[in-house]
Design an enzyme around this catalytic site. Sequence first.
Site, PDB file in Angstrom:
ATOM      1  N   LYS A  96      25.627  40.634  39.766  1.00  0.00           N
ATOM      2  CA  LYS A  96      26.237  40.176  41.021  1.00  0.00           C
ATOM      3  C   LYS A  96      25.449  40.701  42.215  1.00  0.00           C
ATOM      4  CE  LYS A  96      30.777  39.699  38.847  1.00  0.00           C
ATOM      5  NZ  LYS A  96      32.134  40.194  38.623  1.00  0.00           N
ATOM      6  N   GLN A 122      35.551  45.454  39.773  1.00  0.00           N
ATOM      7  CA  GLN A 122      35.241  44.925  38.442  1.00  0.00           C
ATOM      8  C   GLN A 122      36.323  45.356  37.452  1.00  0.00           C
ATOM      9  OE1 GLN A 122      32.779  42.767  37.889  1.00  0.00           O
ATOM     10  NE2 GLN A 122      33.169  42.603  35.705  1.00  0.00           N
ATOM     11  N   ASP A 159      37.435  37.528  44.753  1.00  0.00           N
ATOM     12  CA  ASP A 159      37.745  37.221  43.351  1.00  0.00           C
ATOM     13  C   ASP A 159      38.967  36.308  43.241  1.00  0.00           C
ATOM     14  OD1 ASP A 159      36.163  38.084  41.220  1.00  0.00           O
ATOM     15  OD2 ASP A 159      36.839  40.164  41.378  1.00  0.00           O
TER      16      ASP A 159
HETATM   17  N1  GUN Z   1      35.906  41.124  34.646  1.00  0.00           N
HETATM   18  C1  GUN Z   1      35.655  39.997  33.942  1.00  0.00           C
HETATM   19  N2  GUN Z   1      35.521  38.940  34.761  1.00  0.00           N
HETATM   20  C2  GUN Z   1      35.686  39.405  36.014  1.00  0.00           C
HETATM   21  C3  GUN Z   1      35.672  38.782  37.294  1.00  0.00           C
HETATM   22  O1  GUN Z   1      35.484  37.572  37.459  1.00  0.00           O
HETATM   23  N3  GUN Z   1      35.883  39.609  38.354  1.00  0.00           N
HETATM   24  C4  GUN Z   1      36.127  40.931  38.205  1.00  0.00           C
HETATM   25  N4  GUN Z   1      36.351  41.662  39.302  1.00  0.00           N
HETATM   26  N5  GUN Z   1      36.155  41.538  37.040  1.00  0.00           N
HETATM   27  C5  GUN Z   1      35.949  40.771  35.950  1.00  0.00           C
END
Ligand code: GUN
Length: 291
Positions: free
Chosen positions: A52, A96, A119
């Site tokens: 990311k 995350q 998110d």
């Molecule tokens: N863990 C797995 N997928 C995601 C996501 O799209 N965002 C976040 N913050 N954590 C995750």
Amino acid sequence: MVLLDGKKISNDIKNEIAEQVKKMKSRGEKVPHLAAIIVGNDGASLTYVASKVKACERVGFDSTLIRMPNTTSEIELLDKIEELNLNPDIDGFIIQLPLPKQINTQKVLLAVNPEKDVDGFHPTNFGKMALDMSTFIPATPFGILELLDRYGVETQGKHTVVIGRSHIVGRPMSILMGRKGFPGNSTVTLTHSHTKNITQITSQADIIISALGVPNFLKAEMVKDDAVVIDVGITRVIDETNEKGYYITGDVDFENVSKKASFITPVPGGVGPMTIAMLLKNTLLARERQN
Ligand code: GUN
């Protein structure tokens, strides 16, 4: 069979975003700034967050990675979130998931300012999504919609079967596919661990979206001819013969299912890269909304 090439489409989207960032810069505007908090040392989570941050660099965004130890208390994490909520330089941020067990995930997600919740996990944003209001759509479902859209996959009047009811993928996906509009207007069945006769249900599906995390779960006999198959699974399987010590696999028995499907996503290179591209898109939207 057409491969839904998430790697290519995500690259196209990143190029489009980079172009917009260039224009913002030339107008002397602030560029989008994404922050990511990661708590602990989970290998897969660290890899995702690193991707990311790298994607931010690629499109010209500012980024901040905040690493916190596995022993972080809930209060410490909530303090960090408040700091990001109040920092005017940060346009959007993510925490995350999953979080260590001493931390209540729902409490943490509620603490995020919905305006910075790129998110789309805050109940305010999730509610807006369900009510067809403009908001941040969770990146993985958003990426799947974008793939269907860019490949012109018909969803209207189709029977979509979603496998898995996670808050991040299955649940929002089931809502989005049933919404008015395109992609949407589907008749949706949401299946989960208590679903009986799943093969009977999947074999009636025009579109199957599998977000289970069980390698090779979806077999050819569970899929009808010409179905559209979206594989959201990303499981690391230990493999000593591989340089990394593991390989990545999805939920779908790709070799056999791809012979029947009309459209199918590969793993890797399908939904995964789309998730990152759509997170960038949400961050750009967050910046635009601040203006
Ligand atoms: N863990 C797995 N997928 C995601 C996501 O799209 N965002 C976040 N913050 N954590 C995750």
